[in-house]
Design an enzyme around this catalytic site. Structure first.
Site, mmCIF file in Angstrom:
data_model
loop_
_atom_site.group_PDB
_atom_site.id
_atom_site.type_symbol
_atom_site.label_atom_id
_atom_site.label_comp_id
_atom_site.label_asym_id
_atom_site.label_seq_id
_atom_site.Cartn_x
_atom_site.Cartn_y
_atom_site.Cartn_z
ATOM 1 N N CYS A 69 -4.359 -6.531 9.685
ATOM 2 C CA CYS A 69 -3.764 -5.254 9.268
ATOM 3 C C CYS A 69 -3.710 -5.109 7.743
ATOM 4 O O CYS A 69 -3.110 -5.943 7.055
ATOM 5 C CB CYS A 69 -2.352 -5.174 9.847
ATOM 6 S SG CYS A 69 -1.381 -3.798 9.226
ATOM 7 N N SER A 165 5.321 -0.765 4.683
ATOM 8 C CA SER A 165 4.799 -1.712 3.700
ATOM 9 C C SER A 165 4.904 -1.229 2.255
ATOM 10 O O SER A 165 5.114 -2.032 1.349
ATOM 11 C CB SER A 165 3.337 -2.041 4.029
ATOM 12 O OG SER A 165 2.557 -0.873 4.020
ATOM 13 N N TYR A 212 -8.682 5.866 8.552
ATOM 14 C CA TYR A 212 -8.117 6.147 9.879
ATOM 15 C C TYR A 212 -8.355 7.609 10.264
ATOM 16 O O TYR A 212 -8.627 7.928 11.414
ATOM 17 C CB TYR A 212 -6.610 5.853 9.903
ATOM 18 C CG TYR A 212 -6.301 4.373 9.889
ATOM 19 C CD1 TYR A 212 -6.165 3.659 11.077
ATOM 20 C CD2 TYR A 212 -6.145 3.682 8.687
ATOM 21 C CE1 TYR A 212 -5.882 2.304 11.072
ATOM 22 C CE2 TYR A 212 -5.873 2.329 8.664
ATOM 23 C CZ TYR A 212 -5.738 1.640 9.854
ATOM 24 O OH TYR A 212 -5.467 0.301 9.847
HETATM 25 N N1 LIG Z 1 3.302 2.703 7.770
HETATM 26 C C1 LIG Z 1 3.101 1.416 8.213
HETATM 27 C C2 LIG Z 1 1.806 1.362 9.032
HETATM 28 C C3 LIG Z 1 1.591 0.026 9.680
HETATM 29 C C4 LIG Z 1 0.513 0.091 10.779
HETATM 30 O O1 LIG Z 1 -0.019 1.154 11.115
HETATM 31 N N2 LIG Z 1 0.176 -1.088 11.328
HETATM 32 C C5 LIG Z 1 -0.794 -1.151 12.423
HETATM 33 C C6 LIG Z 1 -1.782 -2.270 12.204
HETATM 34 S S1 LIG Z 1 -2.921 -1.973 10.919
HETATM 35 C C7 LIG Z 1 -0.096 -1.500 13.715
HETATM 36 O O2 LIG Z 1 0.716 -2.400 13.752
HETATM 37 N N3 LIG Z 1 -0.436 -0.808 14.809
HETATM 38 C C8 LIG Z 1 0.088 -1.092 16.092
HETATM 39 C C9 LIG Z 1 -0.530 -0.221 17.166
HETATM 40 O O3 LIG Z 1 -1.447 0.566 16.842
HETATM 41 O O4 LIG Z 1 -0.099 -0.322 18.307
HETATM 42 C C10 LIG Z 1 3.075 0.522 7.005
HETATM 43 O O5 LIG Z 1 2.371 0.821 6.017
HETATM 44 O O6 LIG Z 1 3.779 -0.480 6.990
#
Ligand SMILES: N[C@@H](CCC(=O)N[C@@H](CS)C(=O)NCC(=O)O)C(=O)O
Length: 364
Positions: A69, A165, A212
């Site tokens: 990630c 994050s 994305y």
């Molecule tokens: N806004 C969050 C976004 C985090 C995010 O989208 N993480 C993804 C991995 S890259 C995730 O855990 N996705 C879980 C899923 O799609 O079920 C941040 O920047 O911390």
């Protein structure tokens, strides 16, 4: 059966016990066919103030990440650069999504059962959780949002302090300086804030989130718009990096780390993002090979300044340990069985980011 402390911990941390949000990125596409990311849910802050609800003390917080990630990886980069690994522990999940519960079909991040199961990933050391979803459910009973990484976890209150994050990196930059190995490093210095904010806005929207938006678009218009903006922004960064070593001048800042985490995945990520497009578009009989060409206007290695810059950042002590290409590849090629049923990992460009680069021409 597992039992968890639930509502009391969430209430102590000031959270509502029922949070309803998108369960997966597939729910985050609007009627116009554009990808629209949901905001993160847990937004508290760790503070250097000892009387705060979440004071910056060593050993109290834990970072749950996936090496796949980019958002989690920027937190890992800050942890290394600030010299905080002794104060804040890290646990990485397995790279491939699995069923998080037997009672429904949600796919998400899973911890290995043992430390040998998956190099780089470890079982949850504090809660014995099987999935990241379980961590969210400990923090907030009936949590119905997307269980994302990174998670900044408070071991004392057994709750999620923050899962955004961009906010976690600011806390790591300033709030832990009394216990940081490298307190003098300021990645968001006052005199560069206006420039960092401006670059962050462009990079987040067009590049970090831009890939994305290309990948998850369900209609041609939003895809065309996202891909145009992505390559315009990359061209702009390419130009800036033809004049100076870092993106906001001749000093490393958070804007570099935020840009780096997408660039380092870029040549791998083009086809991985496309896999997700394919998954979204199964009903339109899109062929995965055609899909793979959707985001390939230009590779990272065809932008000489961006490519050398990515190597330069990668070679900063500590950074390479935050990049696990194996987890990155496994995740993207392994988490979408409808697109890649045999989970074969393509050979990939296997770029040596440790190779020499030309960035010292701007001074060190
Ligand atoms: N806004 C969050 C976004 C985090 C995010 O989208 N993480 C993804 C991995 S890259 C995730 O855990 N996705 C879980 C899923 O799609 O079920 C941040 O920047 O911390």
């Amino acid at each position: 059966a597992r039992t968890f402390p639930t509502s009391s911990a969430a209430a102590a941390a000031g959270y509502s016990t029922t949070v309803k949000m998108a369960r997966s990125a597939l729910d985050e596409v609007t009627d116009t066919g554009a990808f629209d990311r949901s905001p993160s849910t847990f937004r508290s802050s760790v503070s250097s103030d000892a009387s705060a609800r979440f004071p910056a003390v060593p050993g109290r917080y834990h970072l749950y990440v996936s090496y796949a990630c980019p958002w989690a990886s920027r937190c890992l980069a800050f942890l290394k650069l600030k010299g905080l690994d002794h104060a804040i522990g890290v646990t990485a999940v397995k790279p491939i999504f699995e069923r998080t519960k037997e009672t429904d079909d949600h796919l998400g991040w899973i911890f290995p059962a043992t430390a040998d199961e998956e190099p780089g990933a470890e079982p949850d050391p504090f809660n014995g959780a099987k999935s990241v979803r379980e961590l969210y459910e400990i923090a907030s009973t009936n949590y119905a949002g997307k269980p994302t990484v990174p998670v900044l976890w408070d071991k004392q209150l057994k709750t999620v302090v923050n899962n955004e994050s961009s906010e976690i990196i600011r806390m790591l930059n300033t709030e832990f300086n009394d216990i940081a190995g490298n307190p003098g490093l300021d990645l968001y210095p006052v005199h560069l804030r206006a420039s960092i904010d401006e670059i962050n806005e462009l990079v987040y929207d067009a590049i970090n989130n831009g890939v994305y938006k290309c990948g998850f678009a369900k209609k041609q218009g939003p895809y065309d718009e996202a891909v145009t903006r992505l390559y315009e922004a990359l061209d702009k960064c390419e130009q800036i990096l033809g004049k100076q070593r870092y993106i906001c001048g001749n000093q490393l800042t958070e804007a570099d780390i935020r840009l780096f985490v997408t660039l380092i995945r870029f040549d791998e990520f083009l086809s991985s993002t496309s896999s997700k497009i394919g998954e979204v578009c199964t009903t339109s009989l899109m062929h995965v090979y055609a899909v793979h060409f959707k985001c390939n206007k230009k590779l990272l290695r065809e932008h000489p300044n961006l490519f050398n810059y990515t190597k330069d950042i990668y070679q900063i002590p500590g950074i390479s340990s935050t990049v696990n290409m194996e987890h990155i590849r496994k995740h993207y090629y392994g988490s979408h069985p409808s697109i890649n049923p045999y989970r074969i990992i393509p050979v990939g460009p296997n770029i040596d980011y440790n190779a020499p680069n030309d960035r010292e021409r701007f001074g060190s």
